[in-house]
Design an enzyme around this catalytic site. Structure first.
Site, PDB file in Angstrom:
ATOM      1  N   ALA A 197       0.918  -1.091   0.180  1.00 59.97           N
ATOM      2  CA  ALA A 197      -0.043   0.041  -0.008  1.00 59.97           C
ATOM      3  C   ALA A 197       0.805   1.142  -0.029  1.00 59.97           C
ATOM      4  CB  ALA A 197      -0.944   0.254   1.382  1.00 59.97           C
ATOM      5  N   GLY A 234      -0.425   4.948   0.395  1.00 58.13           N
ATOM      6  CA  GLY A 234      -2.184   4.749  -0.006  1.00 58.13           C
ATOM      7  C   GLY A 234      -2.639   5.249  -1.171  1.00 58.13           C
ATOM      8  N   GLY A 235      -1.901   5.698  -2.117  1.00 59.02           N
ATOM      9  CA  GLY A 235      -2.552   6.121  -3.327  1.00 59.02           C
ATOM     10  C   GLY A 235      -3.779   5.051  -3.923  1.00 59.02           C
ATOM     11  N   LYS A 236      -3.356   4.037  -4.229  1.00 64.26           N
ATOM     12  CA  LYS A 236      -4.497   2.984  -4.640  1.00 64.26           C
ATOM     13  C   LYS A 236      -5.338   2.788  -3.562  1.00 64.26           C
ATOM     14  CE  LYS A 236      -1.669   1.671  -8.824  1.00 64.26           C
ATOM     15  NZ  LYS A 236      -0.547   2.576  -8.606  1.00 64.26           N
ATOM     16  N   CYS A 248       4.704  -0.194 -12.286  1.00 66.96           N
ATOM     17  CA  CYS A 248       4.964   0.944 -13.052  1.00 66.96           C
ATOM     18  C   CYS A 248       6.468   0.847 -13.682  1.00 66.96           C
ATOM     19  CB  CYS A 248       5.106   2.351 -11.995  1.00 66.96           C
ATOM     20  SG  CYS A 248       6.115   2.300 -10.714  1.00 66.96           S
TER      21      CYS A 248
END
Length: 391
Positions: free
Chosen positions: A208, A211-213, A332
């Site tokens: 996580a 916590g963006g996603k 990414c």
């Protein structure tokens, strides 16, 4: 600041960035922030000009340069105004010597370019990796509507296919919108859609970080269900809950895991998650538009360690998914060893599991998943695959 003083400031910052890249130190943005925090005399125009010089030099040099001055000489070689800043003034750099060598221009270290080409990228696809990125936002629908937020931001544009996304010019100040928006690349938003998270679900975000996603998942779930956000980095995980609270999200729980002993702290989640998201640590080759110095940080040895970590995380995730549930793997990175290769290896080791290629309106089919690239999708680069456990 005079033009010479701006050039010298950029050289000093580049020296710090080069050293940090070699030693695994702070990111360039962090170093730039620290530099100006101790130099209050520099006005906003000076800070902006110095930052532009720094990132122009970083993007110009594919290999890590020997020094900040060598990097800036590469820019001076193609820009007479920058060359004029080497004027020997009291706060400027010394004049350019006849025998001084500028750092070589390039897209990336040779070994990385070879891997990218072997992964199917070339020409415009490679050049787009180091172009400057826009600022993308995800509007938090628990607190605001995209139209309402767009009205408060000059030049905000909707992004087709992402109803909660807005795009602005890089550098736009959005601090006043905390809780209403999250800074998140459109590609990151798009690959999160591959989870098909729904209200009432039980979800594990295994990597996580800040916590963006996690927050995007909670919004997709309309703040209904349960999300366990995990990480092995205490500092990053600690930032998640204040962000969740500011966004009005109440379904998230965090859990700090021990590296290589993760499952010991997840007993009640074995065979219990509808969805496990593995947003794995990776080379970041898809994020060079935002972090161009990352090209200088990577080595073959570090890449090998990252690939091993990704495979380890996939094995853990498989233990958590309930029969009929899904594992979504995201990196990414545009290197096949971190994307398609990992999925192929996983499926070979887990009979009965099957790939269910996401349909998210972005990217192109790549092996059993999708690949998003800056040139094709105008986003950061990603590989995403959705893997289903048999019932």
């Amino acid at each position: 600041m005079t033009p010479g003083a701006r050039t010298q400031a950029a050289i000093e910052l580049l020296d710090q960035i080069v050293a940090a890249a070699a030693e695994g130190g702070a990111a360039a943005d962090t170093l730039v922030g620290r530099y100006f925090a101790t130099r209050r005399y520099a006005g906003s125009k000076d800070r902006r000009a110095v930052r532009e010089l720094v990132y122009r030099a970083v993007r110009r040099c594919g290999e890590r340069p020997p020094s900040g001055r060598a990097a800036m000489l590469a820019v001076a070689g193609e820009d007479g105004d920058v060359a004029a800043g080497f004027d020997g003034s009291p706060h400027g750099p010394s004049p350019i010597g006849a025998d001084e060598r500028a750092a070589k221009a390039g897209l990336a270290p040779r070994w990385l370019l070879d891997l990218l080409r072997a992964s199917g990228l070339d020409g415009d696809e490679l050049h787009a990796l180091i172009e400057r990125a826009p600022l993308d936002l995800r509007v938090n629908r628990l607190r605001a509507e995209p139209g309402e937020v767009a009205a408060r931001l000059e030049g905000a544009r909707a992004i087709e296919g992402l109803p909660d996304a807005l795009r602005l010019s890089a550098g736009t100040d959005v601090a006043s919108l905390a809780g209403l928006v999250e800074v998140q690349d459109a590609g990151s938003q798009a690959v999160t859609l591959a989870t098909l998270a729904r209200p009432g679900g039980r979800v594990v975000d295994l990597c996580a970080g800040g916590g963006g996603k996690t927050l995007a998942l909670a919004a997709m779930m309309a703040n209904d269900g349960a999300i366990l956000a995990c990480d092995t980095d205490r500092g990053r995980l600690r930032r998640l809950m204040p962000r969740a609270e500011g966004a009005g999200i109440t379904i998230v729980e965090t859990r700090l895991l021990n590296p290589n002993r993760e499952l010991e702290l997840l007993p009640e989640w074995r065979d219990a998650a509808d969805l496990v998201l593995v947003d794995a640590p990776c080379s970041g080759t898809g994020t060079w538009r935002r972090n161009p110095e990352a090209r200088w940080r990577l080595s073959p040895e570090r890449l090998e360690r990252l690939v091993a970590t990704q495979a380890h995380l996939l094995r853990i995730a498989a233990e958590l998914v309930l029969p009929g549930g899904a594992l979504v793997y995201v990196v990414c990175s545009l290197l096949d060893g971190e994307g398609r290769g990992q999925v192929q290896t996983f499926l070979a080791a887990h009979p009965g599991w099957a790939a269910d290629r996401p349909k998210i309106g972005f990217g192109r089919p790549h092996c059993l998943g999708l690949r998003l690239t800056p040139a094709h999708d105008r986003t950061d680069g990603f590989f995403v695959a959705r893997l289903k456990r048999p019932c």
